[in-house]
Design an enzyme around this catalytic site. Structure first.
Site, PDB file in Angstrom:
ATOM      1  N   ILE A  89      15.553  33.682  49.586  1.00 21.54           N
ATOM      2  CA  ILE A  89      15.452  33.384  48.149  1.00 21.54           C
ATOM      3  C   ILE A  89      14.920  31.982  47.888  1.00 21.54           C
ATOM      4  O   ILE A  89      14.194  31.737  46.929  1.00 21.54           O
ATOM      5  CB  ILE A  89      16.858  33.518  47.512  1.00 21.54           C
ATOM      6  CG1 ILE A  89      17.279  34.983  47.492  1.00 21.54           C
ATOM      7  CG2 ILE A  89      16.909  32.933  46.130  1.00 21.54           C
ATOM      8  CD1 ILE A  89      18.714  35.195  47.125  1.00 21.54           C
ATOM      9  N   LYS A 145      29.070  36.210  35.824  1.00 19.45           N
ATOM     10  CA  LYS A 145      29.979  35.088  35.982  1.00 19.45           C
ATOM     11  C   LYS A 145      30.300  34.941  37.473  1.00 19.45           C
ATOM     12  O   LYS A 145      30.156  35.947  38.182  1.00 19.45           O
ATOM     13  CB  LYS A 145      31.244  35.300  35.168  1.00 19.45           C
ATOM     14  CG  LYS A 145      32.128  36.416  35.746  1.00 19.45           C
ATOM     15  CD  LYS A 145      33.447  36.455  35.084  1.00 19.45           C
ATOM     16  CE  LYS A 145      34.575  36.065  35.935  1.00 19.45           C
ATOM     17  NZ  LYS A 145      34.915  36.776  37.127  1.00 19.45           N
ATOM     18  N   HIS A 175      31.701  42.126  32.550  1.00 20.17           N
ATOM     19  CA  HIS A 175      31.789  43.583  32.710  1.00 20.17           C
ATOM     20  C   HIS A 175      32.858  44.209  31.814  1.00 20.17           C
ATOM     21  O   HIS A 175      32.830  45.396  31.544  1.00 20.17           O
ATOM     22  CB  HIS A 175      31.949  43.977  34.188  1.00 20.17           C
ATOM     23  CG  HIS A 175      33.338  43.803  34.735  1.00 20.17           C
ATOM     24  ND1 HIS A 175      33.816  42.588  35.142  1.00 20.17           N
ATOM     25  CD2 HIS A 175      34.335  44.679  34.938  1.00 20.17           C
ATOM     26  CE1 HIS A 175      35.064  42.741  35.566  1.00 20.17           C
ATOM     27  NE2 HIS A 175      35.402  43.998  35.457  1.00 20.17           N
ATOM     28  N   HIS A 237      36.762  37.161  30.427  1.00 19.70           N
ATOM     29  CA  HIS A 237      37.275  38.454  29.965  1.00 19.70           C
ATOM     30  C   HIS A 237      38.303  38.334  28.832  1.00 19.70           C
ATOM     31  O   HIS A 237      38.200  39.007  27.806  1.00 19.70           O
ATOM     32  CB  HIS A 237      37.921  39.230  31.120  1.00 19.70           C
ATOM     33  CG  HIS A 237      37.043  39.362  32.332  1.00 19.70           C
ATOM     34  ND1 HIS A 237      35.687  39.566  32.243  1.00 19.70           N
ATOM     35  CD2 HIS A 237      37.313  39.327  33.653  1.00 19.70           C
ATOM     36  CE1 HIS A 237      35.176  39.656  33.458  1.00 19.70           C
ATOM     37  NE2 HIS A 237      36.137  39.507  34.338  1.00 19.70           N
ATOM     38  N   LYS A 336      47.518  37.981  39.072  1.00 19.45           N
ATOM     39  CA  LYS A 336      47.345  38.815  40.272  1.00 19.45           C
ATOM     40  C   LYS A 336      48.731  39.170  40.785  1.00 19.45           C
ATOM     41  O   LYS A 336      49.701  38.441  40.546  1.00 19.45           O
ATOM     42  CB  LYS A 336      46.628  38.032  41.375  1.00 19.45           C
ATOM     43  CG  LYS A 336      45.229  37.553  40.985  1.00 19.45           C
ATOM     44  CD  LYS A 336      44.169  38.530  41.413  1.00 19.45           C
ATOM     45  CE  LYS A 336      42.769  38.012  41.104  1.00 19.45           C
ATOM     46  NZ  LYS A 336      41.822  39.079  40.803  1.00 19.45           N
TER      47      LYS A 336
HETATM   48  C1  BG6 Z   1      36.526  40.005  37.922  1.00 21.48           C
HETATM   49  C2  BG6 Z   1      37.385  38.952  38.588  1.00 21.48           C
HETATM   50  O1  BG6 Z   1      35.673  39.414  36.993  1.00 21.48           O
HETATM   51  O2  BG6 Z   1      37.350  40.953  37.268  1.00 21.48           O
HETATM   52  C3  BG6 Z   1      38.365  39.609  39.555  1.00 21.48           C
HETATM   53  O3  BG6 Z   1      36.548  38.045  39.297  1.00 21.48           O
HETATM   54  C4  BG6 Z   1      39.167  40.671  38.843  1.00 21.48           C
HETATM   55  O4  BG6 Z   1      39.240  38.627  40.106  1.00 21.48           O
HETATM   56  C5  BG6 Z   1      38.237  41.647  38.120  1.00 21.48           C
HETATM   57  O5  BG6 Z   1      39.923  41.366  39.828  1.00 21.48           O
HETATM   58  C6  BG6 Z   1      39.019  42.627  37.275  1.00 21.48           C
HETATM   59  O6  BG6 Z   1      38.164  43.604  36.792  1.00 21.48           O
HETATM   60  P1  BG6 Z   1      38.667  45.081  36.519  1.00 21.48           P
HETATM   61  O7  BG6 Z   1      37.502  45.771  35.916  1.00 21.48           O
HETATM   62  O8  BG6 Z   1      39.079  45.643  37.849  1.00 21.48           O
HETATM   63  O9  BG6 Z   1      39.823  44.941  35.591  1.00 21.48           O
END
Ligand code: BG6
EC number: 1.1.1.49
Length: 485
Positions: A89, A145, A175, A237, A336
């Protein structure tokens, strides 16, 4: 269906690509969402990895798709879309010319450059795309991110990308915004008169937004320890969910309108500085504990670094200082190794202004709207009703329950599929604008500064619980408690 397009997947052999992106593309293909003429070019650094890519991708699909989704027949149909290339890259050497030849010079055809690579190499990567003449008017770049470490580094990254792509061509992924239930949140808010009128400080008592995970470090120790829950989950998020819950109705669902409403929320978030940080935020780290039947190690054991003070849990009491929300606490929580995996938004209404029943009828409990984002997506409204079959007047809470996962048998939500197809179709409504990223960091930075300046030590919590005791106390100070599922 999106028109046939080209996608260059930088970091094609990495964790994100193999776990999420290739499965999402496969899923889009078998569901008929991807034109057969689409071409996907996963980029690997080493030639051996590019040579072995088809095998790697096939194994990744077998591992990461849901039961019954993979079939050899579908793989046979999908795999011709993939063509791995190997290049460095950071060096515009002749290896890039293979990609140049493969892409050709059809300027009408959409070209997506997906940067599933560390932000440190975004700059060189975009520069080389430009040097090699690969960026044309229908080219877009998709980034993930973490976009930086704080406001300053995030701004540097964004400025670097902006040297090569216009803002309209930059698709920043969170996401969570691609999750079906998160979009449903908007439908619920802006298509129901019921909620249009019952969505403010006059009727709502408190709002809780929690993303609880049971997983630990998942092989990402180095990344996570540098990042922590605040940057990993809250800055993006959780604040995005907060925006969708708290924002005013946009004039339309256009990206521009949605974004400007979200930014107003972020700007109205009451800043937390100095003592406010200590008083309104609980920072935690898990120690060994039982998760179901399993005994799991603590964060420091998992990390193999005894001195880390990185947070794996955050609980925040936030306020939005505007007419709609003044006085309503917004409790945000993520962790977590929590007791259960569950992402949920709970809207607790105020109690009725006057109870007309005798005390024997029982307590009148406030209404509650519970939006479960995952797992078992559902929308639940808790109402008060008469206890049936009782001659005396007795009240009890009952639930109106819309169980989306049960109703839609084949409900296979895949945020990445949705977002990649949106990027291909140039629909940016579910992507994050640069100004939003900046506004979110502007709120988060002083909190992280305070932690650093005071050498804040995380409060410990046992894996398999709902976080440190102090998180319960935070809500108890307002006479509230967490609605754990
Ligand atoms: C990610 C984080 O953006 O989202 C992770 O970096 C996290 O640490 C994850 O586990 C959670 O995503 P989802 O879709 O599994 O709730």
């Amino acid at each position: 269906m999106a028109k046939a397009f080209d996608m260059v997947l930088f970091g094609g052999g990495g964790d994100l690509s193999l776990r999420k992106l290739i499965p999402a593309l496969y899923r889009a293909f078998i569901e008929g969402g991807l034109d057969k003429g689409t071409r996907i070019f996963p980029v690997c650094r080493r030639q051996e990895d590019a040579d072995a890519y088809m095998n790697t991708a096939q194994q990744a699909l077998k591992t990461h798709l849901r039961d019954g989704e993979y079939s050899d027949k579908q793989w046979k149909a999908f795999s011709p879309l993939l063509r791995a290339v190997s290049l460095d890259i950071s060096k515009p050497d002749e290896q890039w010319d293979v990609l140049v030849d493969l892409l050709g010079n059809d300027v009408e055809r959409t070209r997506l450059f997906y940067l599933a690579i560390p932000p440190a190499v975004f700059g060189p990567c975009c520069e080389n795309l430009s040097v090699k003449g690969l960026i044309h008017e229908n080219s877009r770049v998709v980034v993930e991110k973490p976009l930086g470490y704080n406001a300053k580094t995030s701004d540097e990254i964004n400025s670097k990308i902006a040297e090569y792509f216009r803002e309209e061509s930059i698709f920043r992924i969170d996401h969570y915004l691609g999750k079906e239930t998160v979009q449903n949140l908007l439908a619920l808010r802006f298509s129901n008169v019921l909620f249009e009128h019952l969505w403010d400080a006059k009727t709502i008592d408190q709002i809780q937004i929690s993303i609880n995970e049971t997983v630990g470090l998942e092989g990402r120790a180095g990344f996570y320890d540098d990042t922590g829950a605040m940057r990993d989950m809250v800055q993006n998020h959780l604040l995005q969910l907060l925006c969708l819950i708290a924002m005013e109705s946009p004039n339309s669902m256009s990206a521009r309108n949605i974004r400007s409403e979200k930014i107003k929320v972020l700007e109205a978030l009451r800043p937390l500085t100095d003592d406010d940080v200590d008083e309104n935020i609980v920072r935690g780290q898990y120690v060994a504990g039982g998760l179901g039947e399993e005994l799991v190690p603590g964060y420091l054991e998992e990390l193999k670094a005894p001195n880390s003070t990185t947070e794996t849990f955050v609980a925040i009491r936030a306020h939005i200082d505007n007419w709609r929300w003044t006085g309503v606490p917004f409790y945000l929580r993520t962790g977590k190794r929590m007791e259960k995996r569950c992402a949920e938004i709970v809207i607790q209404y105020k109690n009725v202004s006057h109870s007309v029943y005798q005390p024997e009828a029982g307590e009148v409990l406030p209404n509650r709207l519970v939006i479960r984002l995952q797992p078992e997506e559902s929308i639940k409204l808790v109402l008060m009703a008469k206890k049936m079959d009782s001659l005396t007047m007795e009240l009890q809470p009952v639930e109106l329950n819309l169980s989306l996962s049960e109703t839609y048998d084949s409900f296979k939500s895949d945020a990445y599929k949705r977002l990649m197809l949106d990027a291909a179709a140039n629909n940016s409504a579910l992507f994050i604008h640069r100004d939003e990223v900046a506004a979110a960091w502007a709120w988060v930075d002083p909190i992280m500064d305070r932690w650093r300046e005071t050498n804040n030590q995380p409060q410990l919590y046992r894996a398999g619980t709902w976080g440190p005791q102090a998180s319960n106390q935070l809500l108890a100070e307002n006479g509230h408690h967490w609605f754990n599922p």
